[in-house]
Design a protein around this motif. Structure first.
Motif, PDB file in Angstrom:
ATOM      1  N   LEU A 181       0.845  -1.197   0.000  1.00 56.97           N
ATOM      2  CA  LEU A 181       0.000   0.000   0.000  1.00 56.97           C
ATOM      3  C   LEU A 181       0.879   1.245   0.000  1.00 56.97           C
ATOM      4  O   LEU A 181       1.741   1.405   0.870  1.00 56.97           O
ATOM      5  CB  LEU A 181      -0.893   0.013   1.247  1.00 56.97           C
ATOM      6  CG  LEU A 181      -1.787  -1.208   1.426  1.00 56.97           C
ATOM      7  CD1 LEU A 181      -2.531  -1.109   2.744  1.00 56.97           C
ATOM      8  CD2 LEU A 181      -2.764  -1.338   0.265  1.00 56.97           C
ATOM      9  N   GLN A 182       0.648   2.090  -0.990  1.00 58.35           N
ATOM     10  CA  GLN A 182       1.395   3.348  -1.066  1.00 58.35           C
ATOM     11  C   GLN A 182       0.626   4.432  -0.330  1.00 58.35           C
ATOM     12  O   GLN A 182      -0.583   4.573  -0.507  1.00 58.35           O
ATOM     13  CB  GLN A 182       1.560   3.722  -2.546  1.00 58.35           C
ATOM     14  CG  GLN A 182       2.218   5.053  -2.795  1.00 58.35           C
ATOM     15  CD  GLN A 182       2.445   5.293  -4.288  1.00 58.35           C
ATOM     16  OE1 GLN A 182       2.731   4.350  -5.047  1.00 58.35           O
ATOM     17  NE2 GLN A 182       2.301   6.521  -4.727  1.00 58.35           N
ATOM     18  N   ILE A 183       1.340   5.181   0.505  1.00 57.60           N
ATOM     19  CA  ILE A 183       0.755   6.365   1.135  1.00 57.60           C
ATOM     20  C   ILE A 183       1.399   7.557   0.458  1.00 57.60           C
ATOM     21  O   ILE A 183       2.626   7.717   0.483  1.00 57.60           O
ATOM     22  CB  ILE A 183       0.989   6.372   2.665  1.00 57.60           C
ATOM     23  CG1 ILE A 183       0.337   5.142   3.301  1.00 57.60           C
ATOM     24  CG2 ILE A 183       0.445   7.655   3.292  1.00 57.60           C
ATOM     25  CD1 ILE A 183      -1.149   4.969   3.024  1.00 57.60           C
ATOM     26  N   GLY A 184       0.585   8.366  -0.179  1.00 57.02           N
ATOM     27  CA  GLY A 184       1.086   9.447  -1.005  1.00 57.02           C
ATOM     28  C   GLY A 184       1.677  10.573  -0.172  1.00 57.02           C
ATOM     29  O   GLY A 184       1.416  10.702   1.031  1.00 57.02           O
ATOM     30  N   ALA A 185       2.470  11.382  -0.874  1.00 54.29           N
ATOM     31  CA  ALA A 185       3.162  12.497  -0.219  1.00 54.29           C
ATOM     32  C   ALA A 185       2.182  13.385   0.542  1.00 54.29           C
ATOM     33  O   ALA A 185       2.466  13.836   1.656  1.00 54.29           O
ATOM     34  CB  ALA A 185       3.904  13.302  -1.274  1.00 54.29           C
ATOM     35  N   ARG A 186       1.018  13.609  -0.058  1.00 51.66           N
ATOM     36  CA  ARG A 186       0.049  14.525   0.572  1.00 51.66           C
ATOM     37  C   ARG A 186      -0.551  13.950   1.843  1.00 51.66           C
ATOM     38  O   ARG A 186      -1.139  14.676   2.647  1.00 51.66           O
ATOM     39  CB  ARG A 186      -1.050  14.877  -0.434  1.00 51.66           C
ATOM     40  CG  ARG A 186      -0.547  15.715  -1.591  1.00 51.66           C
ATOM     41  CD  ARG A 186      -1.381  15.522  -2.838  1.00 51.66           C
ATOM     42  NE  ARG A 186      -0.736  16.100  -4.016  1.00 51.66           N
ATOM     43  CZ  ARG A 186       0.245  15.490  -4.699  1.00 51.66           C
ATOM     44  NH1 ARG A 186       0.692  14.294  -4.337  1.00 51.66           N
ATOM     45  NH2 ARG A 186       0.786  16.062  -5.744  1.00 51.66           N
ATOM     46  N   ASN A 187      -0.449  12.680   2.021  1.00 56.57           N
ATOM     47  CA  ASN A 187      -1.018  12.026   3.210  1.00 56.57           C
ATOM     48  C   ASN A 187       0.039  11.629   4.236  1.00 56.57           C
ATOM     49  O   ASN A 187      -0.289  10.948   5.212  1.00 56.57           O
ATOM     50  CB  ASN A 187      -1.785  10.766   2.785  1.00 56.57           C
ATOM     51  CG  ASN A 187      -3.287  11.006   2.722  1.00 56.57           C
ATOM     52  OD1 ASN A 187      -3.833  11.797   3.489  1.00 56.57           O
ATOM     53  ND2 ASN A 187      -3.955  10.321   1.813  1.00 56.57           N
TER      54      ASN A 187
END
Ligand code: PEP
Ligand code: MN
Length: 337
Positions: A181-187
């Motif tokens: 699961l990737q957690i994006g930069a904005r999150n």
């Protein structure tokens, strides 16, 4: 506080330390290392007395962890964390490549990208089904349909699937389809989401926030580990600076600094880091030279027609050239690729 067990400590001795930590109302994190098990303690408000544990059977030492980040630190775990995803892995001696389109757009697009990146040596397929777009009028991703296509591409190629979770409401659905699961930069500092990832049984690729310091980045990872998920990879993807000739400024300083401070695998995303297709290979080579454990690269069968990030996506043959160049750098560093 870290309780370091003797190399020959028995499971019963480890369990006794864990029980004692829990009896104090604290959380125990037993972290197996190459030589010994270390048990990290979190949840204490003030400093703990080492004497509480040093006399227990099997305990070699108790150490105060001086950094604000504890479980992610090398103090707690000196040897590198290797995340195994079936046959594929993130971290360790071998360099891994995650590649694929920014967004999942259609079955044809995704399968063509997946087959292309597999042919050139990628072991993970990336593709967003939930897209964090600056404008609400831009393509937002296919949602569950996109996740199904990723699962189909995994079936077709054997590549492991990496995809972004944007919202805790979609977490269960993403867990069902994805391998990582990737957690994006904005999150990166969505602490409510990070806490929930602690309970997830899938590895996490945590991207650095566009304005986050390295310390804040490590503290974000600490949220995930302290909630029980130790399978986290750190991804440098460029930070916001005064420079506007490139999309972001890929902070390759972060690579050796993160490797020194943390045992977690370090991934570099040159695609978002520089944001210009023609310069992605140079920054991919530089990332590996700086010590990255993995790369994440945007590849599209027809970048000019991409629904997101086409300007920084490589066509499949360009990706093939990048892989050849990176292979040379990896071999100079004696890292399997
Ligand atoms: C992406 O990987 O497509 C993405 C949106 O990345 P980031 O969160 O780093 O901007
Ligand atoms: Mn993108």
């Amino acid at each position: 506080m870290l309780v370091v067990m003797k190399p020959n400590a028995s499971q019963a001795e480890i369990d006794a330390v864990v029980d004692k930590i829990r009896a104090l109302g604290l959380t125990a994190h037993a972290i197996p290392g190459a030589q010994r098990v270390a048990i990290g303690i979190t949840g204490n408000k003030g400093a703990l007395e080492g004497g509480l544990f040093s006399s227990l059977p099997g305990v070699a030492d108790t150490i105060r962890v001086s950094n604000p980040f504890k479980l992610v630190s090398r103090e707690v775990k000196p040897d590198d964390t290797v995340i195994h995803v079936g046959e594929a892995q993130l971290g360790g001696k071998a360099i891994a490549v995650i590649a694929g389109p920014c967004s999942v757009e259609s079955k044809e697009q995704l399968l063509e990208a997946a087959r292309g990146v597999k042919r050139h040596g990628a072991t993970f397929l990336r593709g967003g089904a939930f897209k964090p777009r600056t404008s609400p009028y831009e393509f937002q991703g296919l949602g569950e349909e996109g996740l199904k296509l990723l699962a189909l591409a995994r079936e077709a190629t054997g590549l492991k699937v990496v995809t972004e979770v944007m919202d805790a409401d979609d977490l269960a659905m993403c867990v069902e389809y994805a391998d990582v699961l990737q957690i994006g930069a904005r999150n990166m500092q969505n602490f409510a989401l990070l806490r929930k990832l602690g309970a997830v049984k899938k590895p996490i690729l945590l991207k650095r926030g566009p304005s986050a310091t390295i310390r804040e980045f490590l503290m974000a990872a600490e949220y995930i580990l302290s909630n029980g998920n130790y399978q986290v990879a750190l991804c440098e993807r460029g930070i916001r600076t005064f420079e506007n000739m490139t999309r972001n400024t890929l902070d390759l300083n972060a690579v050796p600094v993160l490797k020194a401070l943390s045992h977690l695998p370090v991934v570099v995303d040159p695609s978002h880091g520089i944001g210009l297709r023609q310069h992605v290979p140079a920054m991919a080579r530089a990332a590996v030279a700086a010590g990255a454990d993995a790369l994440i690269i945007e590849v599209h069968p027809c970048p000019e027609q991409a629904l997101s990030d086409g300007h920084q996506s490589l066509a499949v043959p360009e990706f093939g050239e990048l892989m050849q160049q990176v292979r040379i750098v990896a071999s100079a560093l004696a890292r399997p690729f």
